[in-house]
Design a protein around this motif. Structure first.
Motif, PDB file in Angstrom:
ATOM      1  N   LEU A  46      -8.109 -10.240  18.945  1.00 37.22           N
ATOM      2  CA  LEU A  46      -9.524 -10.593  19.050  1.00 37.22           C
ATOM      3  C   LEU A  46     -10.324  -9.570  19.847  1.00 37.22           C
ATOM      4  O   LEU A  46     -11.520  -9.364  19.618  1.00 37.22           O
ATOM      5  N   GLU A  47      -9.694  -8.930  20.803  1.00 41.28           N
ATOM      6  CA  GLU A  47     -10.421  -7.973  21.658  1.00 41.28           C
ATOM      7  C   GLU A  47     -10.531  -6.610  20.995  1.00 41.28           C
ATOM      8  O   GLU A  47     -11.584  -5.969  21.057  1.00 41.28           O
ATOM      9  N   ARG A  48      -9.457  -6.162  20.382  1.00 42.14           N
ATOM     10  CA  ARG A  48      -9.474  -4.848  19.758  1.00 42.14           C
ATOM     11  C   ARG A  48      -8.865  -4.977  18.356  1.00 42.14           C
ATOM     12  O   ARG A  48      -7.687  -5.260  18.211  1.00 42.14           O
ATOM     13  N   HIS A  49      -9.701  -4.776  17.362  1.00 46.05           N
ATOM     14  CA  HIS A  49      -9.226  -4.902  15.998  1.00 46.05           C
ATOM     15  C   HIS A  49     -10.021  -4.008  15.065  1.00 46.05           C
ATOM     16  O   HIS A  49     -11.085  -3.490  15.444  1.00 46.05           O
ATOM     17  N   GLU A  50      -9.487  -3.850  13.871  1.00 43.42           N
ATOM     18  CA  GLU A  50     -10.174  -3.074  12.831  1.00 43.42           C
ATOM     19  C   GLU A  50      -9.915  -3.725  11.480  1.00 43.42           C
ATOM     20  O   GLU A  50      -8.930  -4.441  11.299  1.00 43.42           O
ATOM     21  N   ILE A  51     -10.822  -3.487  10.562  1.00 45.84           N
ATOM     22  CA  ILE A  51     -10.675  -4.014   9.207  1.00 45.84           C
ATOM     23  C   ILE A  51     -10.373  -2.837   8.282  1.00 45.84           C
ATOM     24  O   ILE A  51     -11.141  -1.869   8.222  1.00 45.84           O
ATOM     25  N   VAL A  52      -9.238  -2.934   7.584  1.00 42.78           N
ATOM     26  CA  VAL A  52      -8.798  -1.835   6.729  1.00 42.78           C
ATOM     27  C   VAL A  52      -8.505  -2.359   5.325  1.00 42.78           C
ATOM     28  O   VAL A  52      -8.121  -3.524   5.150  1.00 42.78           O
ATOM     29  N   PRO A  53      -8.686  -1.517   4.287  1.00 42.74           N
ATOM     30  CA  PRO A  53      -8.339  -1.933   2.923  1.00 42.74           C
ATOM     31  C   PRO A  53      -6.831  -1.798   2.692  1.00 42.74           C
ATOM     32  O   PRO A  53      -6.232  -0.764   2.991  1.00 42.74           O
ATOM     33  N   THR A 111       0.825  -1.208   0.000  1.00 43.47           N
ATOM     34  CA  THR A 111       0.000   0.000   0.000  1.00 43.47           C
ATOM     35  C   THR A 111       0.857   1.255   0.000  1.00 43.47           C
ATOM     36  O   THR A 111       0.669   2.153  -0.836  1.00 43.47           O
ATOM     37  N   GLU A 112       1.793   1.345   0.943  1.00 43.09           N
ATOM     38  CA  GLU A 112       2.644   2.537   1.013  1.00 43.09           C
ATOM     39  C   GLU A 112       3.585   2.620  -0.187  1.00 43.09           C
ATOM     40  O   GLU A 112       3.848   3.705  -0.711  1.00 43.09           O
ATOM     41  N   LEU A 113       4.091   1.485  -0.635  1.00 46.43           N
ATOM     42  CA  LEU A 113       5.007   1.480  -1.772  1.00 46.43           C
ATOM     43  C   LEU A 113       4.303   1.949  -3.039  1.00 46.43           C
ATOM     44  O   LEU A 113       4.881   2.680  -3.854  1.00 46.43           O
ATOM     45  N   ASP A 114       3.025   1.560  -3.202  1.00 39.32           N
ATOM     46  CA  ASP A 114       2.288   1.990  -4.382  1.00 39.32           C
ATOM     47  C   ASP A 114       2.033   3.487  -4.345  1.00 39.32           C
ATOM     48  O   ASP A 114       2.050   4.151  -5.388  1.00 39.32           O
ATOM     49  N   ALA A 115       1.807   4.024  -3.144  1.00 36.44           N
ATOM     50  CA  ALA A 115       1.639   5.471  -3.021  1.00 36.44           C
ATOM     51  C   ALA A 115       2.924   6.195  -3.422  1.00 36.44           C
ATOM     52  O   ALA A 115       2.897   7.231  -4.101  1.00 36.44           O
ATOM     53  N   PHE A 116       4.065   5.643  -3.014  1.00 32.33           N
ATOM     54  CA  PHE A 116       5.356   6.209  -3.393  1.00 32.33           C
ATOM     55  C   PHE A 116       5.540   6.135  -4.913  1.00 32.33           C
ATOM     56  O   PHE A 116       6.008   7.086  -5.543  1.00 32.33           O
ATOM     57  N   ARG A 119      -4.052  -6.814  -5.416  1.00 34.97           N
ATOM     58  CA  ARG A 119      -5.475  -6.519  -5.273  1.00 34.97           C
ATOM     59  C   ARG A 119      -5.762  -5.853  -3.934  1.00 34.97           C
ATOM     60  O   ARG A 119      -5.121  -6.157  -2.926  1.00 34.97           O
ATOM     61  N   LEU A 120      -6.720  -4.959  -3.973  1.00 35.06           N
ATOM     62  CA  LEU A 120      -7.166  -4.312  -2.738  1.00 35.06           C
ATOM     63  C   LEU A 120      -8.041  -5.299  -1.970  1.00 35.06           C
ATOM     64  O   LEU A 120      -9.054  -5.768  -2.484  1.00 35.06           O
ATOM     65  N   GLN A 121      -7.623  -5.614  -0.731  1.00 36.57           N
ATOM     66  CA  GLN A 121      -8.329  -6.618   0.061  1.00 36.57           C
ATOM     67  C   GLN A 121      -8.509  -6.136   1.501  1.00 36.57           C
ATOM     68  O   GLN A 121      -7.713  -5.330   2.008  1.00 36.57           O
ATOM     69  N   PRO A 122      -9.543  -6.636   2.180  1.00 32.27           N
ATOM     70  CA  PRO A 122      -9.728  -6.285   3.590  1.00 32.27           C
ATOM     71  C   PRO A 122      -8.717  -7.015   4.465  1.00 32.27           C
ATOM     72  O   PRO A 122      -8.496  -8.216   4.303  1.00 32.27           O
ATOM     73  N   VAL A 123      -8.094  -6.288   5.371  1.00 30.75           N
ATOM     74  CA  VAL A 123      -7.097  -6.858   6.265  1.00 30.75           C
ATOM     75  C   VAL A 123      -7.491  -6.536   7.705  1.00 30.75           C
ATOM     76  O   VAL A 123      -7.848  -5.397   8.024  1.00 30.75           O
ATOM     77  N   VAL A 124      -7.445  -7.557   8.568  1.00 31.11           N
ATOM     78  CA  VAL A 124      -7.777  -7.370   9.986  1.00 31.11           C
ATOM     79  C   VAL A 124      -6.517  -6.989  10.740  1.00 31.11           C
ATOM     80  O   VAL A 124      -5.500  -7.694  10.681  1.00 31.11           O
ATOM     81  N   ARG A 125      -6.579  -5.878  11.486  1.00 36.07           N
ATOM     82  CA  ARG A 125      -5.457  -5.429  12.299  1.00 36.07           C
ATOM     83  C   ARG A 125      -5.855  -5.460  13.773  1.00 36.07           C
ATOM     84  O   ARG A 125      -6.989  -5.124  14.126  1.00 36.07           O
ATOM     85  N   GLY A 126      -4.899  -5.866  14.602  1.00 35.85           N
ATOM     86  CA  GLY A 126      -5.165  -5.922  16.035  1.00 35.85           C
ATOM     87  C   GLY A 126      -5.303  -7.359  16.511  1.00 35.85           C
ATOM     88  O   GLY A 126      -4.768  -8.291  15.898  1.00 35.85           O
TER      89      GLY A 126
END
Length: 443
Positions: free
Chosen positions: A395-402, A244-249, A386-393
């Motif tokens: 089981l107790e505290r997490h978020e789903i980010v593209p 993600t960051e590399l593609d922005a660069f 491909r742009l995919q959903p990724v879970v960060r965090g």
């Protein structure tokens, strides 16, 4: 004097070629250096020039025939003394200039220009270059062996006349997103032999068939990959990189790279990340010497990049990747890929690779298994990012980010390296791609 014209040496590792077209007929008068036939090898399509001036006496080959180096192609009734045939020059379009010839040494004396009515000795590509620049070859001072005019002679004469080279082809303006891609497939089992002389399109008990001979690039590919699959114990390891960051660069800097004549696609960054990993894990930049039972570690880094062409899969080699910047690689990669697709890459550019990169991503798919380019020990494949959903965090505290995820797969020779080595090797590449700042330190 009757002169037999034999197929000359076509370059290192090339022992035969397929006759694509015969450009003359029996009884035709030809000039020394005039194209008389077109031959295709696994490396390129080549115009073969006449070795003498004279009359075509006999033609011993026909289109579609595969001939070995040294085979007699045709005979001439030569005018004057015969000269040795020079190696042919590569030329697939027969419309644009071919490869450069080495300029003469500084101490050579240049022959005087002659006003002969006959065209001077020159290779087909040199004649085309002269036509493009509007130069009369009879006015150019030759510096090549035997009084031949070289491309450098033509360019030097054009500069003295205040003329500029022809504009580059429209294909050079390839979009930066377009990357060399490869069609990769495991070799299929060879069909059972058929009765000799069976006509094309004949029927078998199961239905109509058509027989097409393996030719040129496809024939060489079949032999090469079958040998690699049979001799090398392949093992594969697969993972994904968050780019993600590399593609922005990449998007931020692609315009300036385009202005420099290159294309900042993801292959360029993977090349730099791969060469850093090859230095850390030399077993992936090696080969087996079975005769001496030794592993040969290469201390140079020439990476082949598979290019999908209308003639089949061709792998030009980018030399000394570790010594080149991202900008230099972006420019060189675009240039060599475009020339390879047009059949203009030099034979030397197809040799000397120590590792190979193949990219199937532009054609889709989630994964594939590349075959190692024998005698190398590994090959790195790129899938489609491909742009995919990724879970960060957790089981107790997490978020789903593209996130933009790039599948990577390394196939390796298990005689030289093990699975744990492959995991570490690919992990180092992924770490570099996921951290642009760290990758920039590498490059």
């Amino acid at each position: 004097m009757s002169v037999e014209f034999r197929l000359p040496d076509l370059g290192e590792g090339i022992h035969e070629g397929e006759i694509v077209e015969v450009l003359v007929s029996v009884g035709d008068r030809v000039l020394d250096g005039q194209p008389v036939m077109v031959i295709e090898t696994d490396k390129a399509t080549t115009e073969v020039p006449a070795p003498v001036s004279g009359v075509v006496k006999e033609i011993r080959v026909k289109p579609g025939e595969v001939v070995k180096v040294g085979a007699v192609l045709m005979t001439f009734e030569a005018e004057g003394r015969a000269v040795a045939a020079a190696p042919p020059e590569k030329d697939v379009s027969r419309e644009k200039a071919g490869g450069l010839e080495a300029p003469p040494g500084g101490g050579e004396t240049r022959p005087a220009v002659t006003a002969s009515k006959e065209p001077p000795a020159a290779a087909p590509s040199t004649r085309r270059l002269a036509r493009e620049l509007g130069i009369d070859l009879r006015q150019v001072a030759p510096s090549g062996p035997g009084g031949r005019v070289t491309p450098e002679d033509v360019r030097r004469h054009a500069e003295l006349q205040g003329r500029k080279p022809a504009a580059p082809s429209p294909q050079a303006a390839v979009a930066e997103e377009e990357a060399p891609v490869a069609r990769t497939a495991a070799p299929e089992a060879a069909p059972a032999p058929s009765p000799a002389g069976e006509p094309l399109g004949a029927c078998d008990p199961h239905g109509a068939i058509e027989r097409v001979p393996l030719r040129s690039v496809r024939r060489a590919t079949a032999k090469h990959l079958a040998r690699a699959w049979a001799e090398i114990p392949h093992v594969s390891h697969q993972d994904v990189a968050d780019i993600t960051e590399l593609d922005a660069f990449r998007r931020k800097h692609k315009a300036e790279i385009r202005e420099a004549g290159g294309a900042l696609n993801m292959i360029v960054f993977v090349l730099k990340a791969a060469v850093a990993a090859l230095k850390a894990f030399p077993g992936f930049n090696a080969s087996i010497d079975p005769e001496r039972e030794e592993i040969v570690f290469k201390r140079y880094y020439n990476i082949g990049v598979a290019v999908d062409t209308d003639r089949g899969l061709i792998v030009p080699v980018i030399r000394d990747v570790d010594r080149k910047s991202v900008r230099e690689l972006a420019v060189e990669l675009l240039d060599v890929a475009e020339r390879t697709r047009r059949g203009k890459a030099e034979r030397e550019e197809m040799t000397g690779g120590t590792f190979t990169l193949t990219n199937i991503g532009a054609l889709g798919g989630t994964a594939f298994t590349p075959i190692i380019n024998h005698p190398q020990s590994a090959i790195l494949g790129m899938g489609q990012a491909r742009l995919q959903p990724v879970v960060r965090g957790d089981l107790e505290r997490h978020e789903i980010v593209p996130r933009l995820l790039l599948p990577l797969i390394v196939a390796f020779d298990h005689r030289i390296v093990d699975g744990a080595d492959a995991a570490r090797f690919l992990g180092m590449i992924i770490e570099a791609l996921e951290n642009p700042e760290e990758l920039l330190l590498v490059i």
